[in-house]
Design an enzyme around this catalytic site. Structure first.
Site, PDB file in Angstrom:
ATOM      1  N   LYS A 164       8.628   8.721  35.661  1.00 25.77           N
ATOM      2  CA  LYS A 164       9.134   9.969  35.091  1.00 25.77           C
ATOM      3  C   LYS A 164       8.577  11.162  35.860  1.00 25.77           C
ATOM      4  O   LYS A 164       7.506  11.070  36.448  1.00 25.77           O
ATOM      5  CB  LYS A 164       8.676  10.095  33.625  1.00 25.77           C
ATOM      6  CG  LYS A 164       9.343   9.148  32.660  1.00 25.77           C
ATOM      7  CD  LYS A 164       8.862   9.404  31.242  1.00 25.77           C
ATOM      8  CE  LYS A 164       9.518   8.457  30.256  1.00 25.77           C
ATOM      9  NZ  LYS A 164      10.964   8.681  30.085  1.00 25.77           N
TER      10      LYS A 164
ATOM     11  N   ARG B 298      14.308  -0.798  25.089  1.00 24.72           N
ATOM     12  CA  ARG B 298      15.322  -1.786  24.721  1.00 24.72           C
ATOM     13  C   ARG B 298      14.919  -3.197  25.152  1.00 24.72           C
ATOM     14  O   ARG B 298      15.286  -4.181  24.519  1.00 24.72           O
ATOM     15  CB  ARG B 298      16.688  -1.368  25.290  1.00 24.72           C
ATOM     16  CG  ARG B 298      16.736  -1.290  26.785  1.00 24.72           C
ATOM     17  CD  ARG B 298      17.909  -0.475  27.305  1.00 24.72           C
ATOM     18  NE  ARG B 298      17.683   0.973  27.193  1.00 24.72           N
ATOM     19  CZ  ARG B 298      18.564   1.901  27.559  1.00 24.72           C
ATOM     20  NH1 ARG B 298      19.734   1.544  28.052  1.00 24.72           N
ATOM     21  NH2 ARG B 298      18.288   3.179  27.428  1.00 24.72           N
TER      22      ARG B 298
HETATM   23  N1  BES Z   1      10.800   6.812  25.731  1.00 25.27           N
HETATM   24  C1  BES Z   1      11.941   7.217  26.460  1.00 25.27           C
HETATM   25  C2  BES Z   1      12.907   8.090  25.635  1.00 25.27           C
HETATM   26  C3  BES Z   1      12.367   9.419  25.207  1.00 25.27           C
HETATM   27  C4  BES Z   1      12.589  10.543  25.960  1.00 25.27           C
HETATM   28  C5  BES Z   1      11.701   9.550  24.014  1.00 25.27           C
HETATM   29  C6  BES Z   1      12.113  11.765  25.552  1.00 25.27           C
HETATM   30  C7  BES Z   1      11.247  10.779  23.587  1.00 25.27           C
HETATM   31  C8  BES Z   1      11.446  11.887  24.355  1.00 25.27           C
HETATM   32  C9  BES Z   1      12.712   6.001  26.955  1.00 25.27           C
HETATM   33  O1  BES Z   1      11.939   4.900  27.269  1.00 25.27           O
HETATM   34  C10 BES Z   1      13.395   6.409  28.224  1.00 25.27           C
HETATM   35  O2  BES Z   1      12.711   6.669  29.172  1.00 25.27           O
HETATM   36  N2  BES Z   1      14.715   6.462  28.196  1.00 25.27           N
HETATM   37  C11 BES Z   1      15.466   6.862  29.312  1.00 25.27           C
HETATM   38  C12 BES Z   1      16.609   5.884  29.494  1.00 25.27           C
HETATM   39  C13 BES Z   1      17.338   6.029  30.790  1.00 25.27           C
HETATM   40  C14 BES Z   1      16.435   5.578  31.940  1.00 25.27           C
HETATM   41  C15 BES Z   1      18.586   5.195  30.732  1.00 25.27           C
HETATM   42  C16 BES Z   1      16.000   8.268  29.052  1.00 25.27           C
HETATM   43  O3  BES Z   1      16.344   8.548  27.907  1.00 25.27           O
HETATM   44  O4  BES Z   1      16.001   9.064  29.975  1.00 25.27           O
HETATM   45 MN    MN Z   2      11.193   4.972  29.252  1.00 24.02          MN
END
Ligand code: BES
Ligand code: MN
Ligand code: ZN
Length: 496
Positions: free
Chosen positions: A274, A348
């Protein structure tokens, strides 16, 4: 802060809050206080914008004739509009006011109100509950804070004529608040303190309340074939854990209700790392598991007449030489294979195995998972509603009603085979991300591939797990969103 419910009287000192109805109508005790202060109260509420609308508070310092200070005039609105949630908000707002005013003891008088649809005892219990939820603050690590900046209240008294009933009504509410507070604490702890093993330890502590707790370690998860969960964990120095919590409050043969939580104790994104801005928020990527643990505490503490299992998948998602790579193909416990296109779509993967395990082992009546699953749900709904998905209209309907009743709103989003196709894959049975659109839906479609026939619902709580705003019963920080909702869901549909 200790919350007590006692007989109605005007306290000799400390803070005092009395109700004022819309139209500047004093409640019974308000009138007594007004007389005792030579009309100071009615003059104060008549001299400004204060009308007695719900949520208004007027602060009067050192009124003549009484030793109490501050004296708070609290707007209650119209008698017919009083609700449980409204009284909770009043309790929370008053406790916060006293905490800010620097008094160590404070009291609120709950008078009987003509035309109210709520019993006085219930109004009192709700005010107490709201105060407990609203006065929460996570301050373990604020070691240098000056005493005069700290919340000052040591005791908060609810004064009412209906003491016995109010105490009886408050007991289970207090237990629910303890569950919410546990969830908030867990979510607020940083990831150097809360990792899969220490979070499992926290869950183990529920055994004191009669919850049976099992912890499955890495070796056991390998035996079970949880390749999807293990792939996420493999980049971290912290071993994954799956914790199973059983609360048996009903007859032994009754099928349980199952709750499943995403417990990523830190989500760096893994190799699909990230951006650094805001990455610290990912300490609360275990929010779903925090809710399941807090819910189990609430159910046990109020001795709910239900059989419930809570199962949480605890992992840390880190980049390293042993981390999972984009393009890796993992085999889940269900036997289905997954191409990991993006290592940041890890929740997931964890849930795939935990959902499968939960339904195979427990054959639950219903299975509900909670996860801070997608950023996309924040874009879709903001923080007013959590995302709801499910394969059963009845289940979704019940969850929606429970959410409205407790002020934790959820909104259903669609599932459809056309969305499901978006995660089809040439290299494996599926891939872990879709295309650009419908990010929360494709995540839910992915989960649904690991649901085999049970009524199932998924709550995407990414937007509601942490709040930057203070609300009367939900201070900023970890919210505990989901505990009250699911407790109410259990109470309304599985304890009767
Ligand atoms: N934990 C994150 C989602 C999240 C984002 C929770 C911001 C709380 C605040 C999740 O694991 C994630 O990184 N999701 C990605 C999915 C994408 C790579 C398809 C996302 O939402 O960007
Ligand atoms: Mn994630
Ligand atoms: Zn995540």
């Amino acid at each position: 802060m200790k919350i007590t419910i006692s007989d109605l009287s005007i306290p000799a000192s400390g803070g005092l809050a009395v109700g004022v109805l819309e139209g500047r109508i004093l409640t019974a005790t308000g009138q007594k206080v007004d007389t005792a202060t030579g009309g100071a109260l009615s003059r104060a509420i008549g001299s400004g914008r204060f009308k007695g609308a719900r949520g208004e508070i007027l602060e009067i310092h050192a009124p003549v004739g009484l030793e109490v200070t501050p004296l708070l005039a609290v707007g209650l609105g119209k008698p017919g509009d009083l609700t449980d949630l409204g009284m909770e908000a009043v309790g929370g707002a008053i406790a916060k006011r006293f905490n800010g005013a620097g008094v160590t003891s404070g009291a609120i008088v709950i008078d009987a109100i003509k035309g109210a649809k709520l019993a006085t005892a219930n109004m009192a219990a709700r005010a107490a509950y709201g105060a407990k939820l609203g006065a929460y603050r996570f301050d373990r690590y604020r070691t240098q804070e000056k005493p005069e900046k700290k919340p000052s209240l040591k005791t908060f008294e609810i004064l009412t004529r209906a003491v016995a009933t109010a105490r009886k009504l408050y007991k289970p509410l207090s237990a629910i608040a303890d569950g919410v507070i546990l969830t908030r604490d867990l979510v607020s702890e940083p990831a150097n303190v809360i990792n899969p093993k220490t979070l499992a330890q926290e869950a183990r502590k529920l055994s004191k309340l009669g919850v049976k707790v099992e912890v499955l370690g890495q070796a056991r998860l390998k035996q079970l074939g949880m390749g999807a969960l293990l792939g996420v964990a493999q980049g971290s120095a912290n071993e994954p854990q799956v914790v199973v919590m059983h609360w048996n409050g009903a007859a032994a043969k009754t099928q349980p209700v199952a709750f499943v939580g995403k417990g990523v104790t830190f989500d760096s994104g893994g190799i699909s790392i990230k951006p650094s801005g805001g990455m610290e928020d990912m300490k609360w990527d275990m929010g779903g598991s925090g809710v399941v643990i807090g819910l189990m505490k609430a159910l046990a503490a109020r001795k709910a007449k239900v059989n419930a299992v809570g199962v949480v998948g605890l992992v840390e998602n880190m980049p390293s030489g042993t981390a999972q790579r984009p393009g890796d193909i993992v085999t889940s416990m269900s036997g289905q294979t997954i191409e990991v296109i993006n290592t940041d779509a890890e929740g997931r993967l964890v849930l795939a195995d935990v959902l499968w395990y939960t339904q195979k082992r427990f054959k639950p009546k219903v299975m509900i998972d909670l996860a801070t699953l997608t950023g996309a749900v924040i874009i879709a709904l903001g923080d007013l509603h959590a995302g709801l998905f499910g394969n059963s209209d009845e289940l979704c309907d019940r969850l929606g009603k429970a959410g409205l009743a407790v002020g934790e709103r959820i909104w259903r989003l669609p599932l459809a085979s056309e969305y499901d196709k978006l995660i089809d894959c040439d290299a494996a049975d599926m891939k872990n991300v879709g295309s650009r659109g419908a990010g929360s839906i494709t995540a839910a479609q992915f989960l649904q591939r690991f649901v085999a026939g049970v009524p199932w619902a998924h709550l995407d709580i990414a937007a509601v797990t942490w709040s930057k705003k203070n609300k009367p019963t939900v201070p900023k920080g970890g919210t505990g969103f989901g505990v009250r909702l699911l407790d109410r869901f259990v109470a309304d549909y599985y304890e009767k």
